[in-house]
Design an enzyme around this catalytic site. Structure first.
Site, PDB file in Angstrom:
ATOM      1  N   GLY A   1       0.827  -1.202   0.000  1.00 40.84           N
ATOM      2  CA  GLY A   1       0.000   0.000   0.000  1.00 40.84           C
ATOM      3  C   GLY A   1       0.858   1.247   0.000  1.00 40.84           C
ATOM      4  O   GLY A   1       2.013   1.225  -0.451  1.00 40.84           O
ATOM      5  N   SER A   2       0.306   2.312   0.539  1.00 38.35           N
ATOM      6  CA  SER A   2       0.954   3.617   0.415  1.00 38.35           C
ATOM      7  C   SER A   2       2.143   3.769   1.375  1.00 38.35           C
ATOM      8  O   SER A   2       2.198   3.117   2.432  1.00 38.35           O
ATOM      9  CB  SER A   2      -0.067   4.720   0.689  1.00 38.35           C
ATOM     10  OG  SER A   2      -0.590   4.561   1.986  1.00 38.35           O
ATOM     11  N   ALA A   3       3.054   4.654   1.003  1.00 36.24           N
ATOM     12  CA  ALA A   3       4.239   4.904   1.832  1.00 36.24           C
ATOM     13  C   ALA A   3       3.832   5.503   3.170  1.00 36.24           C
ATOM     14  O   ALA A   3       4.467   5.227   4.196  1.00 36.24           O
ATOM     15  CB  ALA A   3       5.198   5.838   1.091  1.00 36.24           C
TER      16      ALA A   3
ATOM     17  N   ALA B   1       1.096   4.894   4.960  1.00 34.81           N
ATOM     18  CA  ALA B   1       0.653   3.814   5.853  1.00 34.81           C
ATOM     19  C   ALA B   1       1.855   2.970   6.268  1.00 34.81           C
ATOM     20  O   ALA B   1       1.962   2.553   7.427  1.00 34.81           O
ATOM     21  CB  ALA B   1      -0.404   2.968   5.159  1.00 34.81           C
ATOM     22  N   GLY B   2       2.785   2.753   5.342  1.00 37.17           N
ATOM     23  CA  GLY B   2       3.983   1.953   5.653  1.00 37.17           C
ATOM     24  C   GLY B   2       4.803   2.607   6.755  1.00 37.17           C
ATOM     25  O   GLY B   2       5.273   1.931   7.683  1.00 37.17           O
TER      26      GLY B   2
ATOM     27  N   GLU C   1       5.544  -3.247   1.143  1.00 38.47           N
ATOM     28  CA  GLU C   1       5.699  -2.958  -0.285  1.00 38.47           C
ATOM     29  C   GLU C   1       4.953  -1.655  -0.533  1.00 38.47           C
ATOM     30  O   GLU C   1       3.719  -1.630  -0.512  1.00 38.47           O
ATOM     31  CB  GLU C   1       5.083  -4.084  -1.129  1.00 38.47           C
ATOM     32  CG  GLU C   1       5.771  -5.418  -0.986  1.00 38.47           C
ATOM     33  CD  GLU C   1       7.179  -5.403  -1.548  1.00 38.47           C
ATOM     34  OE1 GLU C   1       7.492  -4.536  -2.385  1.00 38.47           O
ATOM     35  OE2 GLU C   1       7.965  -6.258  -1.135  1.00 38.47           O
TER      36      GLU C   1
ATOM     37  N   CYS D   1       2.366   0.948  -8.703  1.00 40.80           N
ATOM     38  CA  CYS D   1       3.439   1.469  -7.852  1.00 40.80           C
ATOM     39  C   CYS D   1       4.711   1.667  -8.659  1.00 40.80           C
ATOM     40  O   CYS D   1       5.533   2.519  -8.331  1.00 40.80           O
ATOM     41  CB  CYS D   1       3.692   0.500  -6.712  1.00 40.80           C
ATOM     42  SG  CYS D   1       4.021  -1.175  -7.273  1.00 40.80           S
TER      43      CYS D   1
HETATM   44  P1  NAD Z   1      -3.380   2.409   1.284  1.00 38.47           P
HETATM   45  O1  NAD Z   1      -2.116   2.479   2.051  1.00 38.47           O
HETATM   46  O2  NAD Z   1      -4.297   3.570   1.374  1.00 38.47           O
HETATM   47  O3  NAD Z   1      -4.255   1.147   1.767  1.00 38.47           O
HETATM   48  C1  NAD Z   1      -3.782  -0.189   1.679  1.00 38.47           C
HETATM   49  C2  NAD Z   1      -4.498  -1.042   2.719  1.00 38.47           C
HETATM   50  O4  NAD Z   1      -4.098  -0.675   4.033  1.00 38.47           O
HETATM   51  C3  NAD Z   1      -6.011  -0.895   2.692  1.00 38.47           C
HETATM   52  O5  NAD Z   1      -6.566  -2.162   2.952  1.00 38.47           O
HETATM   53  C4  NAD Z   1      -6.290   0.077   3.817  1.00 38.47           C
HETATM   54  O6  NAD Z   1      -7.562  -0.069   4.370  1.00 38.47           O
HETATM   55  C5  NAD Z   1      -5.222  -0.299   4.813  1.00 38.47           C
HETATM   56  N1  NAD Z   1      -4.764   0.795   5.680  1.00 38.47           N
HETATM   57  C6  NAD Z   1      -4.357   2.026   5.284  1.00 38.47           C
HETATM   58  N2  NAD Z   1      -3.937   2.738   6.352  1.00 38.47           N
HETATM   59  C7  NAD Z   1      -4.075   1.929   7.435  1.00 38.47           C
HETATM   60  C8  NAD Z   1      -3.810   2.092   8.839  1.00 38.47           C
HETATM   61  N3  NAD Z   1      -3.324   3.228   9.332  1.00 38.47           N
HETATM   62  N4  NAD Z   1      -4.055   1.045   9.659  1.00 38.47           N
HETATM   63  C9  NAD Z   1      -4.545  -0.119   9.173  1.00 38.47           C
HETATM   64  N5  NAD Z   1      -4.832  -0.315   7.863  1.00 38.47           N
HETATM   65  C10 NAD Z   1      -4.597   0.697   7.014  1.00 38.47           C
HETATM   66  O7  NAD Z   1      -2.997   2.079  -0.219  1.00 38.47           O
HETATM   67  P2  NAD Z   1      -3.928   2.109  -1.541  1.00 38.47           P
HETATM   68  O8  NAD Z   1      -4.307   3.523  -1.832  1.00 38.47           O
HETATM   69  O9  NAD Z   1      -4.970   1.083  -1.449  1.00 38.47           O
HETATM   70  O10 NAD Z   1      -2.893   1.597  -2.647  1.00 38.47           O
HETATM   71  C11 NAD Z   1      -2.121   2.444  -3.448  1.00 38.47           C
HETATM   72  C12 NAD Z   1      -0.734   2.581  -2.883  1.00 38.47           C
HETATM   73  O11 NAD Z   1      -0.129   1.306  -2.804  1.00 38.47           O
HETATM   74  C13 NAD Z   1       0.184   3.419  -3.760  1.00 38.47           C
HETATM   75  O12 NAD Z   1       0.977   4.243  -2.950  1.00 38.47           O
HETATM   76  C14 NAD Z   1       1.036   2.391  -4.463  1.00 38.47           C
HETATM   77  O13 NAD Z   1       2.283   2.873  -4.900  1.00 38.47           O
HETATM   78  C15 NAD Z   1       1.163   1.344  -3.416  1.00 38.47           C
HETATM   79  N6  NAD Z   1       1.459   0.049  -3.996  1.00 38.47           N
HETATM   80  C16 NAD Z   1       2.679  -0.528  -3.779  1.00 38.47           C
HETATM   81  C17 NAD Z   1       3.005  -1.727  -4.397  1.00 38.47           C
HETATM   82  C18 NAD Z   1       4.335  -2.409  -4.198  1.00 38.47           C
HETATM   83  O14 NAD Z   1       4.412  -3.610  -4.446  1.00 38.47           O
HETATM   84  N7  NAD Z   1       5.377  -1.730  -3.782  1.00 38.47           N
HETATM   85  C19 NAD Z   1       2.081  -2.337  -5.230  1.00 38.47           C
HETATM   86  C20 NAD Z   1       0.843  -1.733  -5.405  1.00 38.47           C
HETATM   87  C21 NAD Z   1       0.538  -0.550  -4.774  1.00 38.47           C
END
Ligand code: NAD
Length: 471
Positions: free
Chosen positions: A206-208, A210-211, A229, A262
């Site tokens: 997911g997003s940086a 959240a990471g 990731e 991503c």
């Molecule tokens: P996101 O971080 O908003 O959400 C991803 C998941 O995490 C969702 O299920 C969301 O509900 C959950 N989440 C988010 N914040 C949370 C928190 N504080 N506590 C608990 N759960 C939480 O990401 P998105 O918008 O769904 O995806 C797009 C992002 O993912 C982009 O930044 C993209 O670059 C990245 N991405 C990375 C890869 C990779 O392999 N490196 C692949 C695909 C997407």
């Protein structure tokens, strides 16, 4: 109890709606997963392989149906939904090979018996998925985690619950023991309940932002394996070659999946020469010719809408910040006539000499930077806190050698789109793009820990080591 719903971004129609799991339900799911863990971990690996093979057979049988759900829910064209299903099916065989190769058991003879390397599962894994590859990316954590002997509680993105539900049905049909794989639905609150519950690992794509939050959250929990990731602000250096071919690489890198990968190129770095000018012009021209439409239209579009009108508004605001800072508009951030507000046209900005934020714009927005020489190109490419993908377009082997040596990224491609990746290779990024636990082929590494054993069948021979050293 709160509800979530997903929306077809092309039409605004509701695709899925249902209740979000609260803390009590999340904890109950974690308890079921905990109870299921010892039995699942104790199975022979062949039995777990058979289970994931059954899952693969279900995916194959339902390929069209699940691909249509993915396309409808994300807006990605049918060809892309089918490609995603193909990746999910392919993941099973690749993960079985990777599990055996990277995490299997090795035994070597020793004078006393044997030295044995085993890989043991962590326990209960939480998997959080992103919306852009709602099947393939969580699947890339789930299949290796189950194969290794972990149990899994998966929360799909709140934008793509129908895909998560379809995956859960496929696992149910594969006939796993109770509690081995569970899917819970919900938005961030449900995710928060999951990550603060009794887990042994968080496998997150997911997003940086959240990471970074999770890195802090788990700073004092070394017992929880954390695989991150995340996003990127990926550079593509286009230096020489056929302008049309180079433009095709740029367009695919920047605009496939409507810029929602991503690994999409966000920054195009070109020489400040006639080649650079011609290339920018060719990219603008080619991107203007891309077919844009809903997932099920004929002829098939190259790109669909963004995930939501909210995502379009956010990207437009990020585009406007760049313009306010002095970026010159090459192609505007346009909407698409007679389409929902989630549809946008590929946009380009020239940011040469402009100080711009090092942020991911998760949309088809490409920033062009013109540089004087290859030193400046390398400096510009690496001038980011991220490090996911990077690309070079050049026929010059010497430049490629330099690019490989100096690039700070986990996926580094030559004369191929930056989005080129394969399940048979590792996938992961440096810096803010991850935490050095690459996924894809290397997912086997974070799904189990190595256990080294020195083994003798009985205790004889140990007194000998003390011979002559005793009073
Ligand atoms: P996101 O971080 O908003 O959400 C991803 C998941 O995490 C969702 O299920 C969301 O509900 C959950 N989440 C988010 N914040 C949370 C928190 N504080 N506590 C608990 N759960 C939480 O990401 P998105 O918008 O769904 O995806 C797009 C992002 O993912 C982009 O930044 C993209 O670059 C990245 N991405 C990375 C890869 C990779 O392999 N490196 C692949 C695909 C997407």
């Amino acid at each position: 109890m709160s509800h979530i719903q997903s929306i077809d971004p092309a039409t605004g129609a509701v695709v899925w709606e249902g209740a979000a799991a609260g803390r009590a339900e999340v904890d109950a799911a974690l308890r079921r997963a905990r109870r299921a863990f010892p039995g699942w971990a104790a199975l022979a690996v062949e039995d777990r392989v058979a289970a994931v093979q059954r899952f693969k057979a279900v995916l194959e049988a339902r390929k069209e149906q699940i691909a249509a759900i993915i396309s409808r829910e994300t807006g990605k064209p049918r060809w892309e939904g089918l490609a995603e299903l193909g990746s999910m099916i392919g993941k099973v065989g690749i993960s079985i090979t990777a599990q055996a190769e990277r995490a299997g058991e090795r035994r070597s003879d020793m004078p006393f018996g044997a030295a044995v390397l085993r890989h043991r599962p962590h326990g209960v894994m939480a998997v959080l998925g992103p919306f852009n590859f709602p099947g393939h990316l969580p699947n890339g954590h789930i299949v290796p985690a189950l194969l290794a002997g972990n149990t899994v509680v998966f929360k799909p993105s709140e934008m793509t619950p129908a895909t998560g539900a379809a995956m859960a049905e496929a696992w149910a049909e594969a006939g796993l023991p109770e509690g081995v794989f569970q899917c819970i639905q919900g938005a961030r609150e449900t995710g928060e309940a999951l990550v603060s519950g009794a887990i042994d690992g968080l496998l997150f794509t997911g997003s940086a932002g959240a990471g970074a939050h999770f890195r802090h959250l788990f700073a004092d929990r070394p017992d929880v394996i954390l695989a991150l990731e995340l996003g990127g602000n990926n550079p593509l250096v286009a230096w020489d070659g056929d302008v049309e071919e180079a433009a095709a690489i740029v367009v695919q890198s920047a605009f496939v999946t409507t810029g929602q990968r991503c690994s999409c190129a966000r920054r195009l770095i070109v020489p400040d020469t006639a080649f650079g000018n011609d290339l920018v012009e060719a990219v603008a021209h080619l991107s203007g010719r891309l077919l844009i439409g809903a997932w099920d239209e004929t002829p098939e579009p190259y790109i669909g809408p963004l995930i939501s009108s909210g995502a379009a508004a956010k990207a437009r605001a990020q585009f406007e910040v760049l313009v306010e800072r002095g970026a010159r508009v090459v192609e505007p951030f346009g909407s698409v006539e007679d389409r929902s507000a989630a549809f946008v046209r590929p946009a380009m900005l020239d940011v040469t000499g402009v100080s711009v934020p090092d942020e991911e714009i998760f949309a088809p927005v490409l920033q062009v930077c013109r540089v004087a020489d290859f030193d400046a190109a390398m400096a510009a490419a690496n001038d980011t806190r991220f490090g996911l993908s990077a690309g070079l377009v050049s026929a010059d082997d010497g430049l490629w050698q330099r690019f490989v040596l100096e690039s700070r990224a986990g996926v580094v491609n030559r004369n191929r789109p930056t989005t080129g990746a394969a399940g048979s290779m590792p996938f992961g990024g440096l810096g803010e793009s991850g935490n050095h636990r690459p996924s894809a082929y290397y997912a086997a590494d974070y799904c189990a820990y190595p256990m080294a054993s020195f083994e003798a069948s009985d205790a004889s021979g140990n007194m000998g080591a003390l011979d002559g050293k005793l009073r």
